[in-house]
Design an enzyme around this catalytic site. Structure first.
Site, short mmCIF file in Angstrom:
data_model
loop_
_atom_site.label_atom_id
_atom_site.label_comp_id
_atom_site.label_asym_id
_atom_site.label_seq_id
_atom_site.Cartn_x
_atom_site.Cartn_y
_atom_site.Cartn_z
N LYS A 116 35.17 60.26 37.40
CA LYS A 116 34.82 61.47 38.16
C LYS A 116 33.60 62.17 37.56
CE LYS A 116 37.89 61.75 41.48
NZ LYS A 116 37.62 61.99 42.91
N LYS A 196 37.71 48.05 44.58
CA LYS A 196 39.01 48.49 45.07
C LYS A 196 38.81 49.29 46.36
CE LYS A 196 40.61 52.30 43.52
NZ LYS A 196 41.05 53.46 42.76
N LYS A 199 38.54 55.53 49.65
CA LYS A 199 37.80 56.38 50.57
C LYS A 199 36.46 56.79 49.98
CE LYS A 199 37.69 60.28 53.45
NZ LYS A 199 38.08 61.64 53.74
P1 AMP Z 1 45.40 58.16 46.58
O1 AMP Z 1 44.83 58.08 47.95
O2 AMP Z 1 44.38 57.94 45.52
O3 AMP Z 1 46.24 59.39 46.38
O4 AMP Z 1 46.40 56.93 46.44
C1 AMP Z 1 47.67 56.91 47.02
C2 AMP Z 1 48.42 55.69 46.53
O5 AMP Z 1 47.78 54.51 47.00
C3 AMP Z 1 48.44 55.57 44.99
O6 AMP Z 1 49.71 55.10 44.60
C4 AMP Z 1 47.37 54.55 44.71
O7 AMP Z 1 47.61 53.84 43.51
C5 AMP Z 1 47.49 53.64 45.92
N1 AMP Z 1 46.21 52.97 46.19
C6 AMP Z 1 45.03 53.57 46.47
N2 AMP Z 1 44.07 52.66 46.67
C7 AMP Z 1 44.64 51.44 46.50
C8 AMP Z 1 44.16 50.10 46.58
N3 AMP Z 1 42.89 49.83 46.89
N4 AMP Z 1 45.03 49.09 46.35
C9 AMP Z 1 46.33 49.35 46.05
N5 AMP Z 1 46.85 50.60 45.96
C10 AMP Z 1 46.02 51.64 46.19
#
Ligand code: AMP
Ligand code: TRP
Length: 327
Positions: A116, A196, A199
């Site tokens: 970040k 990965k 967004k």
């Molecule tokens: P976030 O949108 O960062 O709050 O992520 C929500 C959940 O989705 C968390 O458990 C992340 O670890 C999982 N997550 C986000 N991006 C990925 C990805 N590319 N592959 C697998 N899990 C993901």
């Protein structure tokens, strides 16, 4: 819902405005599955989102939108508790208390913090540094032991365990150590096939978007970069499109074989994947649109979730205040 605290699970998700395939395959599908196996608590982490989202209306909208999305994807308020983090403000108090057992050096070496600092250099706010302490507070508030997340959260979970140990060491055994659990797809790569899916990178497949958007995203995917001509044999093991087929049909080995032998072209394989993703998420999209048309119902579910958790949060806070010498 069972009541044994040893089988309580917790996870949090940011109200980011979209749900992408990485979120669903990496985390949400496990939320849905585990709500039948454990007492499950799921949280939309709006306090965490404030470290990067500064538009109040947008945050409000996205919070409800994430709730509708999770319900549409299979969370059932009868079988789990879904709530908004700021509706249980005890989370911030507990985060402060845990901060006093957390060395700054642990936070400064957290990979997401370092990232970040690069991606939002003009806004390295204190919340970004203390983000994992709030995350630990979320989990231990309910003494959860199992945390379904994607692989990118592994470092945060390790830090949560370290914070628990530091607290228990100083004030006596209070919190169990939580552990991360992953799905078969702990890291879903984005449409660029390299990073990965995320967004902030802009390489997502938005599972609840209109079919046309999903199709455009899937068709834009980078496949095996060494397969130049249609007749070149492909390498399904490095092709993200082939890998994703695993999750959308029993015939993925056949599909991979088609690529390997150049019987099929990348474009066909992408179109087929797009069709399958659209078909797979069509019922969820329908439920999502229905829920978005009934905002009062969604808000009611979230309010009931937060209310249900009030006694657990109160009990934890009473215990922690007592142990720490607050009166
Ligand atoms: P976030 O949108 O960062 O709050 O992520 C929500 C959940 O989705 C968390 O458990 C992340 O670890 C999982 N997550 C986000 N991006 C990925 C990805 N590319 N592959 C697998 N899990 C993901
Ligand atoms: N940091 C997590 C993410 O970005 C969200 C989160 C907040 C979380 N609190 C949590 C995840 C507690 C698991 C448990 O995805």
């Amino acid at each position: 819902m069972t009541t044994a605290t040893s089988t309580r699970i917790f996870s949090g998700i940011q109200p980011s405005g979209i749900v992408h395939l990485g979120n669903d395959l990496g985390a949400i599908q496990n939320y849905v599955k585990l709500q039948d196996e454990y007492e499950a608590i799921y949280c939309i982490v709006d306090y965490h989102a404030l470290t990067s989202t500064h538009d109040p209306n947008l945050l409000r909208e996205r919070t409800r939108d994430m709730a509708a999305s999770l319900l549409a994807l299979g969370l059932d308020p009868e079988r789990c508790t879904l709530f908004v983090q700021s509706h249980r403000p005890e989370h911030t108090e507990l985060a402060w208390l845990l901060a006093t057992v957390t060395p700054v050096s642990w936070l400064e070496r957290t990979p997401t913090y370092k990232e970040k600092r690069e991606t939002q250099p003009d806004d390295v706010n204190h919340g970004l540094l203390t983000y994992p302490v709030l995350q630990a507070a979320d989990i231990v508030m309910y003494k959860a032991t199992v945390v379904p997340v994607g692989r990118d959260q592994a470092a945060h979970l390790e830090l949560s365990r370290e914070i628990v140990r530091a607290f228990n060491h100083r004030y006596g055994n209070t919190f169990p150590e939580p552990k991360a659990v992953f799905t078969e797809a702990p890291t879903v790569l984005g449409t660029d096939g390299v990073r990965k899916m995320s967004k902030s990178v802009g390489n997502t497949i938005d599972v609840l978007a209109p079919p046309q958007v999903i199709r455009e995203e899937v068709v834009s995917m980078v496949t095996d970069t060494q397969r130049i001509k249609r007749t070149d044999p492909g390498r399904p093991e490095v092709c993200n499109v082939c890998q994703l087929h695993r999750f959308f049909g029993e015939d993925y080995l056949e599909i991979q074989d088609g690529e390997r032998t150049a019987r099929t072209g990348c474009v066909d394989t992408k179109r087929l994947l797009a069709d399958r993703i659209v078909a797979h998420y069509a019922p969820a999209r329908e439920r999502y649109l229905e829920l978005m048309a009934k905002p009062a119902l969604v808000d009611e579910i979230l309010a009931a979730g937060a209310a249900r958790l009030a006694p657990i949060a109160a009990a934890t806070m009473a215990e922690v205040r007592e142990k720490m010498g607050l009166r």
